[in-house]
Design an enzyme around this catalytic site. Structure first.
Site, PDB file in Angstrom:
ATOM      1  N   SER A 137      34.190  53.039  43.084  1.00  0.00           N
ATOM      2  CA  SER A 137      33.826  52.676  44.435  1.00  0.00           C
ATOM      3  C   SER A 137      32.723  53.693  45.154  1.00  0.00           C
ATOM      4  O   SER A 137      32.604  54.755  44.724  1.00  0.00           O
ATOM      5  CB  SER A 137      35.186  53.028  45.311  1.00  0.00           C
ATOM      6  N   TYR A 150      43.141  57.710  47.739  1.00  0.00           N
ATOM      7  CA  TYR A 150      42.540  56.434  47.336  1.00  0.00           C
ATOM      8  C   TYR A 150      41.184  57.100  46.715  1.00  0.00           C
ATOM      9  O   TYR A 150      40.616  56.885  45.344  1.00  0.00           O
ATOM     10  CB  TYR A 150      42.195  55.406  48.067  1.00  0.00           C
TER      11      TYR A 150
HETATM   12  N1  NAP Z   1      37.432  45.339  47.771  1.00  0.00           N
HETATM   13  C1  NAP Z   1      36.862  46.472  48.012  1.00  0.00           C
HETATM   14  O1  NAP Z   1      36.300  46.636  49.233  1.00  0.00           O
HETATM   15  C2  NAP Z   1      36.700  47.408  47.027  1.00  0.00           C
HETATM   16  C3  NAP Z   1      35.499  48.514  47.034  1.00  0.00           C
HETATM   17  C4  NAP Z   1      35.228  49.399  46.047  1.00  0.00           C
HETATM   18  C5  NAP Z   1      35.923  49.234  44.874  1.00  0.00           C
HETATM   19  N2  NAP Z   1      37.257  48.165  44.820  1.00  0.00           N
HETATM   20  C6  NAP Z   1      37.887  48.291  43.606  1.00  0.00           C
HETATM   21  O2  NAP Z   1      37.511  46.787  42.976  1.00  0.00           O
HETATM   22  C7  NAP Z   1      38.739  46.793  42.000  1.00  0.00           C
HETATM   23  C8  NAP Z   1      39.179  45.200  42.277  1.00  0.00           C
HETATM   24  O3  NAP Z   1      39.947  45.029  43.618  1.00  0.00           O
HETATM   25  P1  NAP Z   1      39.405  43.742  44.054  1.00  0.00           P
HETATM   26  O4  NAP Z   1      38.721  44.284  45.504  1.00  0.00           O
HETATM   27  O5  NAP Z   1      38.639  42.741  43.418  1.00  0.00           O
HETATM   28  O6  NAP Z   1      40.808  43.451  44.729  1.00  0.00           O
HETATM   29  P2  NAP Z   1      41.928  42.171  44.214  1.00  0.00           P
HETATM   30  O7  NAP Z   1      41.369  40.891  44.497  1.00  0.00           O
HETATM   31  O8  NAP Z   1      43.282  42.529  44.906  1.00  0.00           O
HETATM   32  O9  NAP Z   1      41.944  42.492  42.784  1.00  0.00           O
HETATM   33  C9  NAP Z   1      42.981  43.621  42.218  1.00  0.00           C
HETATM   34  C10 NAP Z   1      43.197  43.200  40.789  1.00  0.00           C
HETATM   35  O10 NAP Z   1      44.059  44.065  40.240  1.00  0.00           O
HETATM   36  C11 NAP Z   1      45.057  43.512  39.657  1.00  0.00           C
HETATM   37  N3  NAP Z   1      46.331  44.814  39.608  1.00  0.00           N
HETATM   38  C12 NAP Z   1      46.596  45.344  40.582  1.00  0.00           C
HETATM   39  N4  NAP Z   1      47.728  45.895  40.284  1.00  0.00           N
HETATM   40  C13 NAP Z   1      48.082  45.579  38.936  1.00  0.00           C
HETATM   41  C14 NAP Z   1      48.902  46.126  38.168  1.00  0.00           C
HETATM   42  N5  NAP Z   1      50.002  46.876  38.219  1.00  0.00           N
HETATM   43  N6  NAP Z   1      48.907  45.400  36.764  1.00  0.00           N
HETATM   44  C15 NAP Z   1      48.079  44.315  36.428  1.00  0.00           C
HETATM   45  N7  NAP Z   1      47.133  44.094  37.434  1.00  0.00           N
HETATM   46  C16 NAP Z   1      46.956  44.525  38.623  1.00  0.00           C
HETATM   47  C17 NAP Z   1      45.374  42.217  40.497  1.00  0.00           C
HETATM   48  O11 NAP Z   1      46.111  41.386  39.588  1.00  0.00           O
HETATM   49  P3  NAP Z   1      47.421  40.626  40.157  1.00  0.00           P
HETATM   50  O12 NAP Z   1      47.490  40.740  41.482  1.00  0.00           O
HETATM   51  O13 NAP Z   1      47.427  39.355  39.355  1.00  0.00           O
HETATM   52  O14 NAP Z   1      48.186  41.862  39.494  1.00  0.00           O
HETATM   53  C18 NAP Z   1      43.944  41.790  40.804  1.00  0.00           C
HETATM   54  O15 NAP Z   1      43.402  40.896  39.814  1.00  0.00           O
HETATM   55  C19 NAP Z   1      39.716  47.671  42.430  1.00  0.00           C
HETATM   56  O16 NAP Z   1      39.730  48.854  41.397  1.00  0.00           O
HETATM   57  C20 NAP Z   1      39.347  48.276  43.721  1.00  0.00           C
HETATM   58  O17 NAP Z   1      39.641  49.513  43.856  1.00  0.00           O
HETATM   59  C21 NAP Z   1      37.284  47.372  45.786  1.00  0.00           C
END
Ligand code: NAP
Length: 238
Positions: A137, A150
């Site tokens: 991130s 975080y």
């Molecule tokens: N959105 C932002 O602004 C942002 C910015 C920088 C970095 N990120 C990073 O991007 C990555 C993806 O997040 P996203 O923004 O795409 O959000 P998201 O749509 O909520 O995706 C999160 C994913 O992680 C999976 N997950 C979470 N906990 C889990 C567990 N215990 N076991 C298995 N799978 C799990 C979820 O699957 P299930 O719900 O099906 O379990 C989902 O597929 C994360 O590492 C986040 O920190 C996001």
């Protein structure tokens, strides 16, 4: 480099950045193994995307990384790309932070991500090829108040990628960290006020914006490595 016929494992593949990246890779002929907890959602993706195997479960189960590699090899014979993307966010002021939620975030963002990364690194080093990507991130490069925990998990991802990249240099294995700014996904689903309002971001990224960066990193020729790729909303004052 053509991606046609390559095999990728994507964690956090049910939604958001993981799903968009999987779809972008699939459009270039990559075979997929998707992981997440929501089995029905995974099955819907598998029905829609060609050559897509799925495994549902908790990424923090120590058996998950090996199970994902075993499934990929059983279905497609090899693994070329491993994307450690699953993650969650828990933030809040000192008075309100939920330490159990904080601990769960560390378990998923650090412990599980590291297990997956080392499993991939060991296998890729042995086969002399492969590309490990991790979702960090912009908050793995700078800290903001209320989000220290975080940010710490994403700084940890940055450090691991740096260390593995150096260890694997010269072994045919690439390591990249993807550093998004604010992306409109389900990540902030529990937040009372939208993060774009709190952070004054007029137009957050969409998952596809990050997926393009993932494709950029993996499409480079063999002698070119993109170790870090940061993608920000143009209006994010970070
Ligand atoms: N959105 C932002 O602004 C942002 C910015 C920088 C970095 N990120 C990073 O991007 C990555 C993806 O997040 P996203 O923004 O795409 O959000 P998201 O749509 O909520 O995706 C999160 C994913 O992680 C999976 N997950 C979470 N906990 C889990 C567990 N215990 N076991 C298995 N799978 C799990 C979820 O699957 P299930 O719900 O099906 O379990 C989902 O597929 C994360 O590492 C986040 O920190 C996001």
């Amino acid at each position: 480099m053509t991606l046609e016929g390559k095999v990728a494992i994507v964690t956090g593949g049910t939604s958001g950045i993981g799903l968009a990246s999987a779809e972008a890779l699939s459009a270039r002929g990559v075979k997929l193994v998707l992981h997440g907890r929501r089995r029905e959602v995974l099955e819907q993706h598998a029905a829609r995307l060609p050559d897509c195997a799925v495994l549902a479960g908790d990424i923090a189960d120590p058996a998950t990384p090996e199970a994902l590699f075993a499934l990929a090899i059983e279905r497609f014979g090899r693994v070329d790309i491993a994307f450690a993307n699953a993650g969650l966010i828990h933030t809040g002021p000192i008075e309100a932070i939920d330490l159990d939620a904080l601990s769960e975030m560390i378990r998923v963002n650090v412990d599980a991500a590291f297990r997956f990364a080392y499993t991939a690194a060991k296998r890729f080093k042995a086969q002399g090829s492969g590309h490990l990507l991790m979702t960090g991130s912009v908050l793995g490069t700078k800290v903001r108040p209320n989000a220290g925990g975080y940010c710490a998990t994403k700084y940890a991802v940055e450090a691991l990628c740096e260390g593995l990249r150096m260890e694997l240099a010269g072994h045919g294995v690439k390591v990249s960290v993807v550093e998004p700014g604010l992306v409109r996904t389900d990540l902030h689903r529990d937040h009372e006020v939208r993060p774009e309002v709190v952070q004054n971001v007029p137009e957050p990224l969409l998952p596809d914006d990050v997926a393009r960066a993932v494709v950029f990193a993996v499409e480079q020729p063999a002698h070119v490595l993109v170790p870090r790729v940061m993608v920000l909303p143009a209006g994010q004052p970070v």
